[in-house]
Design a protein around this motif. Structure first.
Motif, PDB file in Angstrom:
ATOM      1  N   TRP A  19       0.826  -1.207   0.000  1.00  0.00           N
ATOM      2  CA  TRP A  19       0.000   0.000   0.000  1.00  0.00           C
ATOM      3  C   TRP A  19       0.864   1.263   0.000  1.00  0.00           C
ATOM      4  O   TRP A  19       0.664   2.159  -0.805  1.00  0.00           O
ATOM      5  CB  TRP A  19      -0.939  -0.011   1.208  1.00  0.00           C
ATOM      6  CG  TRP A  19      -1.735   1.248   1.337  1.00  0.00           C
ATOM      7  CD1 TRP A  19      -2.783   1.655   0.545  1.00  0.00           C
ATOM      8  CD2 TRP A  19      -1.550   2.277   2.307  1.00  0.00           C
ATOM      9  NE1 TRP A  19      -3.260   2.876   0.978  1.00  0.00           N
ATOM     10  CE2 TRP A  19      -2.517   3.273   2.057  1.00  0.00           C
ATOM     11  CE3 TRP A  19      -0.665   2.449   3.369  1.00  0.00           C
ATOM     12  CZ2 TRP A  19      -2.618   4.434   2.822  1.00  0.00           C
ATOM     13  CZ3 TRP A  19      -0.775   3.589   4.143  1.00  0.00           C
ATOM     14  CH2 TRP A  19      -1.734   4.564   3.865  1.00  0.00           C
TER      15      TRP A  19
ATOM     16  N   VAL B 293       1.124   4.016  -2.943  1.00  0.00           N
ATOM     17  CA  VAL B 293       0.757   5.401  -2.665  1.00  0.00           C
ATOM     18  C   VAL B 293       1.948   6.330  -2.900  1.00  0.00           C
ATOM     19  O   VAL B 293       1.782   7.438  -3.400  1.00  0.00           O
ATOM     20  CB  VAL B 293       0.205   5.550  -1.224  1.00  0.00           C
ATOM     21  CG1 VAL B 293       0.032   6.995  -0.831  1.00  0.00           C
ATOM     22  CG2 VAL B 293      -1.101   4.802  -1.097  1.00  0.00           C
TER      23      VAL B 293
ATOM     24  N   GLU C  88       2.326   7.377  -6.450  1.00  0.00           N
ATOM     25  CA  GLU C  88       1.305   8.321  -6.891  1.00  0.00           C
ATOM     26  C   GLU C  88       1.560   9.656  -6.190  1.00  0.00           C
ATOM     27  O   GLU C  88       2.506   9.804  -5.430  1.00  0.00           O
ATOM     28  CB  GLU C  88      -0.086   7.787  -6.519  1.00  0.00           C
ATOM     29  CG  GLU C  88      -0.397   6.447  -7.143  1.00  0.00           C
ATOM     30  CD  GLU C  88      -1.622   5.782  -6.526  1.00  0.00           C
ATOM     31  OE1 GLU C  88      -2.267   6.392  -5.657  1.00  0.00           O
ATOM     32  OE2 GLU C  88      -1.899   4.643  -6.922  1.00  0.00           O
TER      33      GLU C  88
ATOM     34  N   TRP D 167       0.921  11.307  -3.391  1.00  0.00           N
ATOM     35  CA  TRP D 167       0.341  10.992  -2.095  1.00  0.00           C
ATOM     36  C   TRP D 167       0.223  12.237  -1.226  1.00  0.00           C
ATOM     37  O   TRP D 167       0.867  13.233  -1.448  1.00  0.00           O
ATOM     38  CB  TRP D 167       1.126   9.890  -1.401  1.00  0.00           C
ATOM     39  CG  TRP D 167       2.558  10.241  -1.140  1.00  0.00           C
ATOM     40  CD1 TRP D 167       3.597  10.117  -1.992  1.00  0.00           C
ATOM     41  CD2 TRP D 167       3.091  10.800   0.058  1.00  0.00           C
ATOM     42  NE1 TRP D 167       4.737  10.549  -1.399  1.00  0.00           N
ATOM     43  CE2 TRP D 167       4.459  10.979  -0.143  1.00  0.00           C
ATOM     44  CE3 TRP D 167       2.534  11.158   1.268  1.00  0.00           C
ATOM     45  CZ2 TRP D 167       5.295  11.497   0.828  1.00  0.00           C
ATOM     46  CZ3 TRP D 167       3.364  11.673   2.238  1.00  0.00           C
ATOM     47  CH2 TRP D 167       4.729  11.837   2.005  1.00  0.00           C
TER      48      TRP D 167
ATOM     49  N   VAL E  34      -1.024   9.139   4.346  1.00  0.00           N
ATOM     50  CA  VAL E  34      -0.141   8.005   4.619  1.00  0.00           C
ATOM     51  C   VAL E  34       0.237   7.958   6.099  1.00  0.00           C
ATOM     52  O   VAL E  34       0.319   6.890   6.685  1.00  0.00           O
ATOM     53  CB  VAL E  34       1.145   8.098   3.758  1.00  0.00           C
ATOM     54  CG1 VAL E  34       2.223   7.153   4.248  1.00  0.00           C
ATOM     55  CG2 VAL E  34       0.831   7.824   2.307  1.00  0.00           C
TER      56      VAL E  34
END
Length: 150
Positions: free
Chosen positions: A85, A89, A92, A94, A98
């Motif tokens: 995950w 993330v 991308e 993010w 997070v």
């Protein structure tokens, strides 16, 4: 311990060494480096084919660091894997989503938290040869602390 008395395997690594392959749980697998996960009938040849190394421990440390930064518990369940995950993330665009909501209040430490997240991601490289040595990880963390103080 190595020849100089430095620890090579942490508590999580020792636990993995002592645990019977058939008793592995998904939570314990979350800390295992990809090269250590059992596939199919490989369990029968586990001790002959799987070798724990410092690089396995670096991977486990990366997972623990992710748990601290995200406030989430590590699992090894496919797409719900904490490591997968965070890696997805981080590729991308993010956001602060997070990080653990308890850490978000320390907005002035955003650079340090992001730097620690990047260290964790380096530790989680899928290939052992691409992971840093623990001495390098330690130095990276010390540099982050030193930069924050300076």
């Amino acid at each position: 311990l190595d020849n100089q008395g430095n620890a090579c395997i942490s508590d999580i690594g020792v636990h993995q060494l002592l645990q019977a392959p058939s008793s592995s749980t998904n939570n314990n697998n979350a800390y295992k480096a990809p090269e250590m996960l059992l596939l199919g009938n490989a369990a029968a040849n586990y001790n002959q084919t799987r070798k724990y190394s410092q690089k396995c421990d670096v991977y486990s440390f990366g997972v623990v660091l992710l748990e601290i930064l995200t406030g989430k518990m590590a699992t090894s369940e496919g797409e719900t894997s904490l490591a997968k995950w965070v890696q997805r993330v981080s590729r991308e665009e993010w956001t602060w989503d997070v990080f653990d909501f308890e850490l978000v209040r320390f907005i002035e430490l955003d650079e340090e938290m992001t730097a620690l997240l990047q260290v964790a991601i380096l530790c989680l490289a899928s290939s052992a040869k691409d992971r840093p040595k623990m001495t390098a990880v330690h130095k990276m963390i010390e540099d982050i602390i030193r930069d924050q103080k300076g």
